[in-house]
Design a protein around this motif. Structure first.
Motif, short mmCIF file in Angstrom:
data_model
loop_
_atom_site.label_atom_id
_atom_site.label_comp_id
_atom_site.label_asym_id
_atom_site.label_seq_id
_atom_site.Cartn_x
_atom_site.Cartn_y
_atom_site.Cartn_z
N ALA A 108 0.65 -1.49 0.20
CA ALA A 108 0.57 0.13 0.18
C ALA A 108 0.63 1.84 -0.15
O ALA A 108 0.69 2.06 -0.78
CB ALA A 108 -0.77 0.19 1.08
N ARG A 111 2.39 1.56 -3.41
CA ARG A 111 1.73 1.97 -4.48
C ARG A 111 0.56 3.25 -4.77
O ARG A 111 0.36 3.45 -5.33
CB ARG A 111 0.53 0.30 -4.81
N SER B 206 -7.26 7.51 -3.29
CA SER B 206 -6.36 6.58 -2.82
C SER B 206 -6.61 4.89 -3.10
O SER B 206 -7.12 4.46 -1.61
CB SER B 206 -5.04 7.02 -2.22
N GLN B 207 -6.56 4.35 -4.60
CA GLN B 207 -6.94 3.09 -4.54
C GLN B 207 -5.98 1.75 -2.93
O GLN B 207 -7.17 1.81 -2.32
CB GLN B 207 -6.77 2.98 -5.77
N PRO B 208 -5.03 2.24 -3.07
CA PRO B 208 -4.98 0.77 -2.57
C PRO B 208 -5.03 1.20 -0.90
O PRO B 208 -5.19 0.60 0.31
CB PRO B 208 -3.07 1.06 -2.29
N TYR B 209 -5.29 2.22 0.01
CA TYR B 209 -5.28 2.36 1.40
C TYR B 209 -7.09 2.29 1.36
O TYR B 209 -7.40 2.45 2.39
CB TYR B 209 -5.48 4.05 1.36
N GLU B 211 -8.71 0.51 0.09
CA GLU B 211 -8.65 -1.39 -0.63
C GLU B 211 -8.51 -1.42 1.25
O GLU B 211 -9.61 -2.28 1.92
CB GLU B 211 -8.27 -1.19 -1.37
N LEU B 212 -7.67 -0.95 2.01
CA LEU B 212 -7.67 -1.44 3.24
C LEU B 212 -8.75 -1.45 4.31
O LEU B 212 -8.36 -1.84 4.77
CB LEU B 212 -5.95 -1.23 3.11
#
Lengths: 167, 495
Positions: A108, A111, B206-209, B211-212
């Protein structure tokens, strides 16, 4: 440049103290090592210009939670035998979960396109936070007091009835 | 902005009234309770029922309003009203079950009923929340009150064990939820559900965050609705808590958690459904299977009902994986809540001090000694199994049909197999009551008027909601439509 040195110093202190807390076989050492961890995080808040968070971290975590933790540890009977309570059990599953969580976090972090706001002058944030509490966040601010009231009653119920049972 | 101008903050009385009624009522009960002896606690229970009634009347005024207050932090739509009414009903029945139970078990009345009301306040906030901070604060108000209630019977180790386990795991799960909220805030720059949806739609998050954060929120809510694999606390907490509180936990807490879960995920995180519906699919399958299979081997009725509560969270999650079935989930939760409240009410009648009378074997021969009670218990068990024409059957029908429509056929097959498995342990209770010899001992105080009225209301609800489901289903549909409406439809209160 100085900021980078300060950051790495704080980061190393935070992580090392956290590792002592987790791995020490003596719970007294674990409790005291929390100090370094909390203080290191407080330092990082200060480095980021979050003065209010910094002072709250010192007040609540070091002044409140840590002191109570140390009291609890010291007042517990047989604290010398406490090394058994922090025995590292299930080392392999724990390591697996830590690795997995670490990998997800690393992924994360790498990215995410991080915005860089540049270096701002150090401004007190308390003014804005105070206005937010009595402005757009008035309702959460008021509800927080209800949460505390419920917690207070719950704590009294559990401790007072214990006293009554002993009497 | 040096002066505090309430109008600028979107302050409005109407959405606050049901909440204020409960909070003020809790404070009044504490104040009155100081002047009373513990033996008078039933009077405080009646007072608590009055408070819930006032709150209910206030909620009636908010039906059809569909507006928001405090800049979107509180949503006063029919969805909120729907859940507020069901939560008030569940709390009222739990209080009715407590009237004699609390007095007989020496539970201090004022603290007991005021904590119940604080929990109701938290639940109603969760249903009304329009931003993640309110979701969190509502969850905390509810949870802290219920932790204390679970440990209320101090002289019993089981009760303290229940409170401790529930508290430790609950606090841990709240940490997951809060971390998820923080990451979603980091990803979208706002805690307002509307803003979060807008950011996702505009692909500005912000994609990764994101998703998490969504993943961590699933874990946080999963704990609260007791979904496997986050269910480990449930049987011990349900078994150890005072039985009226167990009923409250199995219905009120679950309703509130699902109210928030469904609103946040199906409406506001709906545009990101691809990222979470698969996870919910797995959770639903696991929860149903674990709940039903482990329930088979329970011989304590409270533990059996705890695993049944886990299994039913799984059926509701089946509905959450299907985009078009939110109304079915709401209907299902209502059907489940009344059957579970009724079942726990019957448990209270047979329960004796020192946790005797809780084995399923203790129900042998109940049909001869208390035919009315046995008939009511039969209704609740059949409704939980999903036998027509009771409420549980219609609920399952709606949920499974919606899931099939969205193409989740394998999941529905798993759900139907699970329903068949569940019949074994639900009907086991009926077999014990009607076909096995025995004379169940009944706690004299257990059969108090409050409990019997609770049984009667729950039985009536289970039958009525099952035979004439249309009004309730329409209410659920309207509620969801009001919540899912375009943001422009939800206007701020004019002042």
């Amino acid at each position: 440049m100085i900021a980078v040195i300060v950051f790495w110093t704080l980061a190393v202190i935070t992580v090392l103290s956290a590792m002592i807390t987790a791995f020490s076989r003596n719970i007294v050492y674990s409790a005291f090592a929390l100090l370094g961890s909390f203080a290191g995080v407080a330092g990082i808040y200060l480095l980021l210009g979050a003065d209010f968070l910094f002072i709250i971290q010192i007040f609540i975590y070091i002044g409140g939670i840590l002191v109570v933790t140390i009291f609890a540890v010291m007042l517990t009977q047989g604290v010398a035998d406490m090394n058994i309570s922090n025995r590292i059990v299930g080392l392999i599953p724990a390591a697996l979960i830590a690795l997995l969580a670490g990998a997800v976090m690393l992924e994360a972090i790498l990215r995410t396109p991080w915005p860089h706001p540049g270096t701002a002058a150090l401004n007190p944030t308390t003014h804005a936070i105070g206005n937010a509490f009595l402005g757009p966040f008035l309702l959460p601010f008021e509800i927080a007091s209800v949460v505390l009231l419920a917690a207070l009653i719950g704590a009294i119920v559990i401790s007072r009835q214990a006293a009554r049972a002993e009497a | 902005m040096n002066t505090l101008n309430l109008a600028n903050l979107g302050f409005a009385w109407l959405p606050l009234l049901p909440l204020i009624a409960v909070a003020v009522g809790a404070a009044i009960i504490l104040l009155v309770g100081v002047r009373l002896e513990d033996e008078d606690s039933a009077g405080l229970g009646i007072l608590a029922l009055g408070v819930l009634l006032v709150s209910f009347v206030c909620t009636l005024f908010t039906i059809g309003v569909n507006a928001e207050a405090f800049g979107g932090a509180l949503l006063t739509d029919d969805y909120t009203a729907f859940f507020e009414i069901v939560i008030q009903a569940a709390a009222a029945i739990s209080v009715a079950l407590s009237l004699d139970y609390a007095a007989d078990n020496g539970l201090a009345g004022a603290e007991y009923y005021s904590l119940v009301l604080f929990a109701v306040l938290g639940m109603m906030l969760m249903a009304a929340a329009g931003d993640l901070i309110i979701v969190f604060l509502g969850l905390e108000t509810m949870s802290i009150a219920v932790y204390a209630l679970a440990g209320f019977v101090r002289r019993e180790a089981r009760s303290s064990e229940a409170a401790l386990k529930y508290f430790l795991l609950g606090a841990f799960s709240t940490g997951f939820l809060l971390y998820g909220i923080a990451l979603i805030y980091g990803a979208t720059g706002t805690v307002h559900l509307d803003g979060i949806r807008a950011a996702i739609v505009a692909r500005a998050a912000s994609q990764p965050y994101l998703e998490l954060g969504v993943g961590l929120m699933v874990i946080g809510f999963g704990f609260k609705v007791a979904a496997a694999p986050f269910h480990a606390w449930t049987p011990d907490a349900y078994e150890g808590a005072p039985t009226p509180i167990t009923a409250f936990m199995a219905t009120g807490v679950k309703l509130a958690a699902f109210a928030s879960f469904v609103r946040v995920f199906m409406i506001y995180l709906g545009p990101a459904a691809a990222q979470w519906s698969g996870v919910l699919w797995v959770l639903a399958a696991l929860t149903m299977t674990v709940g039903n299979v482990v329930a088979l081997v329970q011989d304590n009725i409270k533990r059996m009902l705890a695993y049944s509560a886990i299994a039913h969270a799984g059926y509701a999650l089946v509905g959450m994986t299907a985009a078009g079935s939110a109304a079915a989930v709401l209907y299902y939760l209502v059907a489940y809540a009344f059957a579970t409240l009724g079942a726990f009410a019957v448990v209270i009648v047979l329960e004796r001090r020192a946790t005797a009378g809780l084995r399923i074997a203790d129900y042998r021969g109940l049909a001869q000694t208390r035919p009315g009670l046995a008939a009511a218990m039969t209704l609740f068990m059949l409704s939980l199994t999903g036998v027509p024409p009771l409420a549980g059957f219609v609920g399952k029908l709606y949920v499974f049909a919606a899931a099939v429509d969205s193409g989740h056929v394998p999941l529905v097959v798993i759900a139907v197999i699970n329903s068949a498995i569940s019949a074994y342990y639900y009907i086991g209770v009926i077999v014990a009551m009607y076909m096995q010899e025995g004379t169940p001992e009944i706690e004299p105080s257990g059969a108090s008027p409050g409990v019997l009225i609770g049984v009667a209301i729950a039985a009536l609800a289970v039958v009525l909601i099952g035979i004439a489901p249309t009004p309730y289903m329409n209410a659920a549909r309207d509620a969801f439509a009001a919540a899912a409406g375009p943001p422009a439809q939800a206007t701020a209160f004019a002042r």
